[in-house]
Design a protein around this motif. Structure first.
Motif, PDB file in Angstrom:
ATOM      1  N   ASP A 574      17.634  50.930 -39.353  1.00  0.00           N
ATOM      2  CA  ASP A 574      16.172  51.027 -39.355  1.00  0.00           C
ATOM      3  C   ASP A 574      15.589  50.559 -38.029  1.00  0.00           C
ATOM      4  O   ASP A 574      14.647  51.167 -37.492  1.00  0.00           O
ATOM      5  CB  ASP A 574      15.583  50.188 -40.494  1.00  0.00           C
ATOM      6  N   VAL A 575      16.128  49.472 -37.494  1.00  0.00           N
ATOM      7  CA  VAL A 575      15.654  48.945 -36.211  1.00  0.00           C
ATOM      8  C   VAL A 575      15.794  49.997 -35.113  1.00  0.00           C
ATOM      9  O   VAL A 575      14.880  50.215 -34.306  1.00  0.00           O
ATOM     10  CB  VAL A 575      16.439  47.659 -35.842  1.00  0.00           C
ATOM     11  N   ILE A 576      16.938  50.650 -35.087  1.00  0.00           N
ATOM     12  CA  ILE A 576      17.194  51.659 -34.046  1.00  0.00           C
ATOM     13  C   ILE A 576      16.266  52.861 -34.215  1.00  0.00           C
ATOM     14  O   ILE A 576      15.765  53.425 -33.228  1.00  0.00           O
ATOM     15  CB  ILE A 576      18.672  52.080 -34.088  1.00  0.00           C
ATOM     16  N   GLN A 577      16.006  53.241 -35.472  1.00  0.00           N
ATOM     17  CA  GLN A 577      15.091  54.360 -35.701  1.00  0.00           C
ATOM     18  C   GLN A 577      13.646  53.982 -35.369  1.00  0.00           C
ATOM     19  O   GLN A 577      12.937  54.733 -34.691  1.00  0.00           O
ATOM     20  CB  GLN A 577      15.181  54.813 -37.165  1.00  0.00           C
ATOM     21  N   ILE A 578      13.225  52.798 -35.832  1.00  0.00           N
ATOM     22  CA  ILE A 578      11.829  52.391 -35.662  1.00  0.00           C
ATOM     23  C   ILE A 578      11.513  52.067 -34.199  1.00  0.00           C
ATOM     24  O   ILE A 578      10.573  52.610 -33.608  1.00  0.00           O
ATOM     25  CB  ILE A 578      11.516  51.176 -36.556  1.00  0.00           C
ATOM     26  N   ALA A 579      12.311  51.153 -33.632  1.00  0.00           N
ATOM     27  CA  ALA A 579      12.017  50.698 -32.273  1.00  0.00           C
ATOM     28  C   ALA A 579      12.585  51.619 -31.201  1.00  0.00           C
ATOM     29  O   ALA A 579      12.063  51.681 -30.088  1.00  0.00           O
ATOM     30  CB  ALA A 579      12.566  49.283 -32.075  1.00  0.00           C
ATOM     31  N   GLY A 580      13.656  52.331 -31.551  1.00  0.00           N
ATOM     32  CA  GLY A 580      14.275  53.203 -30.567  1.00  0.00           C
ATOM     33  C   GLY A 580      13.839  54.650 -30.661  1.00  0.00           C
ATOM     34  O   GLY A 580      14.230  55.475 -29.825  1.00  0.00           O
ATOM     35  N   GLY A 581      13.032  54.966 -31.675  1.00  0.00           N
ATOM     36  CA  GLY A 581      12.560  56.329 -31.820  1.00  0.00           C
ATOM     37  C   GLY A 581      13.662  57.332 -32.100  1.00  0.00           C
ATOM     38  O   GLY A 581      13.581  58.494 -31.704  1.00  0.00           O
ATOM     39  N   ARG A 582      14.700  56.909 -32.805  1.00  0.00           N
ATOM     40  CA  ARG A 582      15.831  57.785 -33.103  1.00  0.00           C
ATOM     41  C   ARG A 582      15.708  58.363 -34.509  1.00  0.00           C
ATOM     42  O   ARG A 582      15.070  57.782 -35.374  1.00  0.00           O
ATOM     43  CB  ARG A 582      17.167  57.032 -33.014  1.00  0.00           C
ATOM     44  N   THR A 583      16.345  59.490 -34.712  1.00  0.00           N
ATOM     45  CA  THR A 583      16.488  60.026 -36.063  1.00  0.00           C
ATOM     46  C   THR A 583      17.609  59.260 -36.761  1.00  0.00           C
ATOM     47  O   THR A 583      18.342  58.477 -36.124  1.00  0.00           O
ATOM     48  CB  THR A 583      16.847  61.512 -36.031  1.00  0.00           C
ATOM     49  N   ALA A 584      17.779  59.490 -38.059  1.00  0.00           N
ATOM     50  CA  ALA A 584      18.851  58.821 -38.804  1.00  0.00           C
ATOM     51  C   ALA A 584      20.207  59.184 -38.214  1.00  0.00           C
ATOM     52  O   ALA A 584      21.093  58.321 -38.086  1.00  0.00           O
ATOM     53  CB  ALA A 584      18.785  59.198 -40.278  1.00  0.00           C
ATOM     54  N   GLU A 585      20.380  60.458 -37.858  1.00  0.00           N
ATOM     55  CA  GLU A 585      21.657  60.896 -37.274  1.00  0.00           C
ATOM     56  C   GLU A 585      21.881  60.245 -35.916  1.00  0.00           C
ATOM     57  O   GLU A 585      22.990  59.812 -35.589  1.00  0.00           O
ATOM     58  CB  GLU A 585      21.689  62.420 -37.143  1.00  0.00           C
ATOM     59  N   GLN A 586      20.832  60.156 -35.113  1.00  0.00           N
ATOM     60  CA  GLN A 586      20.959  59.533 -33.789  1.00  0.00           C
ATOM     61  C   GLN A 586      21.221  58.035 -33.915  1.00  0.00           C
ATOM     62  O   GLN A 586      21.971  57.464 -33.107  1.00  0.00           O
ATOM     63  CB  GLN A 586      19.689  59.787 -32.972  1.00  0.00           C
ATOM     64  N   ALA A 587      20.620  57.397 -34.923  1.00  0.00           N
ATOM     65  CA  ALA A 587      20.883  55.973 -35.143  1.00  0.00           C
ATOM     66  C   ALA A 587      22.340  55.753 -35.521  1.00  0.00           C
ATOM     67  O   ALA A 587      22.973  54.784 -35.066  1.00  0.00           O
ATOM     68  CB  ALA A 587      19.969  55.424 -36.240  1.00  0.00           C
ATOM     69  N   ALA A 588      22.885  56.651 -36.357  1.00  0.00           N
ATOM     70  CA  ALA A 588      24.299  56.548 -36.729  1.00  0.00           C
ATOM     71  C   ALA A 588      25.185  56.700 -35.493  1.00  0.00           C
ATOM     72  O   ALA A 588      26.179  55.979 -35.339  1.00  0.00           O
ATOM     73  CB  ALA A 588      24.644  57.606 -37.772  1.00  0.00           C
ATOM     74  N   GLU A 589      24.833  57.619 -34.608  1.00  0.00           N
ATOM     75  CA  GLU A 589      25.593  57.804 -33.372  1.00  0.00           C
ATOM     76  C   GLU A 589      25.482  56.564 -32.480  1.00  0.00           C
ATOM     77  O   GLU A 589      26.455  56.157 -31.837  1.00  0.00           O
ATOM     78  CB  GLU A 589      25.091  59.034 -32.617  1.00  0.00           C
ATOM     79  N   TYR A 590      24.301  55.967 -32.429  1.00  0.00           N
ATOM     80  CA  TYR A 590      24.086  54.760 -31.627  1.00  0.00           C
ATOM     81  C   TYR A 590      24.998  53.639 -32.114  1.00  0.00           C
ATOM     82  O   TYR A 590      25.644  52.948 -31.314  1.00  0.00           O
ATOM     83  CB  TYR A 590      22.621  54.350 -31.731  1.00  0.00           C
TER      84      TYR A 590
END
Length: 605
Positions: A574-590
């Protein structure tokens, strides 16, 4: 769950060394053979073996805490002695596109939590299950699975990998071995037989064609134990450490009993690093032993086989050699057969997982004996259906730089009531109640190379450790303070109530004042009407947490694997999606990127 053993490292050629893959395989195999703790056979040392007579062997490991990695190195040493050219790969680092070209593969892996792959094996598992996964028609393999039978999906990931390799066309040359926490004997047997089978293809074995020693593994193991270079104290031979401190960390009014223990390692030769684990060999509760003897109608003086194969009086065997709380499947099956109880027969049958789990919850061996008083066991029959008593592993909560010659543990003492009986955690109450000051406790160090402070002294680190999950992070902070590291440190800590459950408060606040602890966020769940946990604090500070990650911070989690670790992982996404502006798939990749860079590390149990 990953069970946890210390081994010396095997030198390998660097990837940029000027050799062909075949030359590299040969030389790595040669090094694996001669750098064992026991002297290499003369035929290996002479090494007048042409490269073409050596069989390349790929050894893959999936490891959460280091046990599978250590055993993979032992596989390489043994394979090198038998004329293979082994290469060892972490599953996270192995170039998966090469798998289809591998002819011989031995894979050893732990299971994380209840049936999940360890962190370093997740990408490999996804690769195997992708629609484009390659066919493995030319691959011959065998799997060794490590696990803990206290979990319903015992060795679940190893079983899944074994079946998936077969479904992709690979040929299983030797059946999978499912190793419990007492893994040494089944691992040695699997290794001996798997190496023999994988070296055969209708011709003489590889070891014969290469002209190297075929001394049975068990024989060499006995020589290894006697080797003067072998550590004096180990899992097999724990050090009797004096208990120096036994301090309750919770203040009056707490619903918990968490203890701080200190042990003296002086004279042991044992060393450890921040992030490592201490193994403790407990003794069982004497009152429970007496209750079991009464239920068996035994005096306790009857002689039975002990843990090491020698005979011991039944009372001593139940006290120090066998697990006497957990109901094993053999005990359940024997009780079902002898009692004729239809419910027990159903529970003992295959496929009773859900009903069996419910039945076992809150039940122990003594309950089964008392519920069926007409069933009789001879002393030897009874111990034969028990598991051997195993050491308990605890995250070390001290840095050797700050506490030379000493080691600290932070342990939650397990006590509860079920079926009108008081229950006690075997090892936690052993330490809290049954070891007097200055008495000795058998201990050993288990190296956990996959859980270490950042390699750079200026690298930021974020630590999430509620409850006793604080243990390794206390060690990390002590380590950084003692070494003068200037990297930023952020700790998320939580428990029930700040007034009575704020463990190490004075020490942590002191570290905050002197700058060792840059940020310190707490979550005490019972201090307000709505429960607040560490994952809530992570989301509250999402922007800053993400900025730390972007600045290269390492992210660590320690604590409960069944719920907390999942919740923290979800919060991180959630942190990566919210603060990083990523999609769920991009957060998983991160997150996958963090793991592959060893920047997301977990010590969960």
């Amino acid at each position: 769950m990953d069970p946890k053993e210390n081994q010396s490292s095997v030198p390998c050629l660097p990837d940029n060394a000027p050799f062909t893959p075949e030359q590299r395989a040969y030389l790595n195999g040669f090094l694996a053979g001669i750098f064992s703790r026991s002297p290499a056979p003369a035929s290996v040392v002479q090494a007048a073996v042409p490269v073409e007579t050596l069989a390349p062997l790929l050894i893959l490991f999936g490891s959460q805490t280091g046990t599978a990695e250590n055993l993979a190195k032992r596989i390489a040493k043994e394979a090198g002695k038998r004329g293979f050219a082994p290469t060892v790969h972490d599953l996270a680092q192995y170039p998966m596109a090469q798998l289809a070209s591998e002819e011989r593969v031995l894979l050893i892996t732990s299971t994380y939590g209840d049936g999940e792959p360890p962190d370093n094996a997740k990408a490999f598992w996804n690769f195997l299950n992708h629609p484009s996964a390659p066919k493995l028609a030319n691959t011959r393999f065998s799997v060794c699975a490590l696990g803990d039978s206290n979990y319903p999906k015992f060795c679940g990931f190893g079983k899944d990998v074994d079946l998936r390799l077969e479904s992709l066309g690979a040929q299983r040359v030797h059946p999978r071995s499912d190793c419990d926490v007492d893994y040494e004997e089944p691992f040695a047997q699997w290794l001996n037989e798997a190496l023999t089978k994988i070296g055969e293809r209708g011709e003489a074995s590889i070891s014969k064609s290469a002209g190297v020693s075929e001394t049975p593994l068990e024989t060499r193991n006995s020589k290894l134990e006697a080797s003067p270079s072998a550590p004096k104290f180990s899992r097999a031979n724990p050090f009797p450490a004096s208990l120096l401190a036994n301090k309750r960390l919770n203040a009056p009014g707490s619903a918990k009993d968490t203890r701080h223990f200190e042990f003296d390692l002086d004279g042991s030769g044992l060393t450890y690093e921040a992030g490592d684990v201490l193994g403790v060999m407990p003794a069982n509760c004497r009152e429970l032993v007496e209750d079991i003897l009464a239920a068996l109608r035994c005096s306790g003086d009857e002689m039975v086989p002990g843990r090491d194969g020698t005979e011991a009086p039944l009372r001593e065997a139940l006290l120090r050699h066998y697990e006497i709380t957990k109901i094993t499947q053999p005990l359940l099956a024997a009780m079902a057969e002898r009692s004729g109880d239809d419910m027990l027969k159903t529970l003992a049958a295959p496929g009773a997982n859900g009903h069996l789990t419910k039945f076992l919850h809150g039940r122990e061996v003594i309950d089964l004996l008392l519920a069926h008083p007409a069933v009789r066991f001879t002393p030897a029959e009874f111990v034969a259906v028990l598991k051997k008593l195993q050491p308990r592993l605890y995250s070390i909560s001290s840095s050797p730089k700050a506490n030379p010659g000493k080691v600290h543990l932070t342990v939650s003492i397990v006590r509860y009531e079920s079926l009108a009986r008081r229950r006690k955690g075997v090892c936690s109450t052993f330490l809290a109640e049954r070891v007097a000051p200055d008495e000795t406790v058998p201990v050993f160090v288990h190296t956990n190379k996959n859980f270490r402070p950042p390699p750079g002294s200026d690298t930021p680190m974020i630590m999430v450790g509620p409850g006793t999950g604080i243990a390794p992070f206390r060690a990390f902070l002590q380590e950084r303070r003692a070494s003068g590291a200037d990297g930023r440190n952020w700790l998320f800590f939580g428990d029930q109530r700040s007034a009575c459950d704020f463990m190490y408060r004075d020490e942590l606040e002191s570290m905050q004042r002197d700058g060792t602890l840059t940020r310190f966020d707490t979550a005490f769940s019972r201090d307000q009407a709505e429960k607040v946990y560490v994952q809530h604090r992570m989301r509250e500070h999402a922007k800053e947490l993400f900025s730390w990650l972007e600045a290269g911070a390492y992210f660590y989690v320690c604590g409960d694997a069944r719920q907390m670790a999942w919740d923290v992982d979800a919060a991180l996404r959630d942190v990566i999606q919210i603060a990083g502006g990523r999609t769920a798939e991009q957060a998983a990749e991160y997150i996958s990127g963090l793991k592959s860079e060893k920047r997301y590390q977990r010590d969960v149990y």
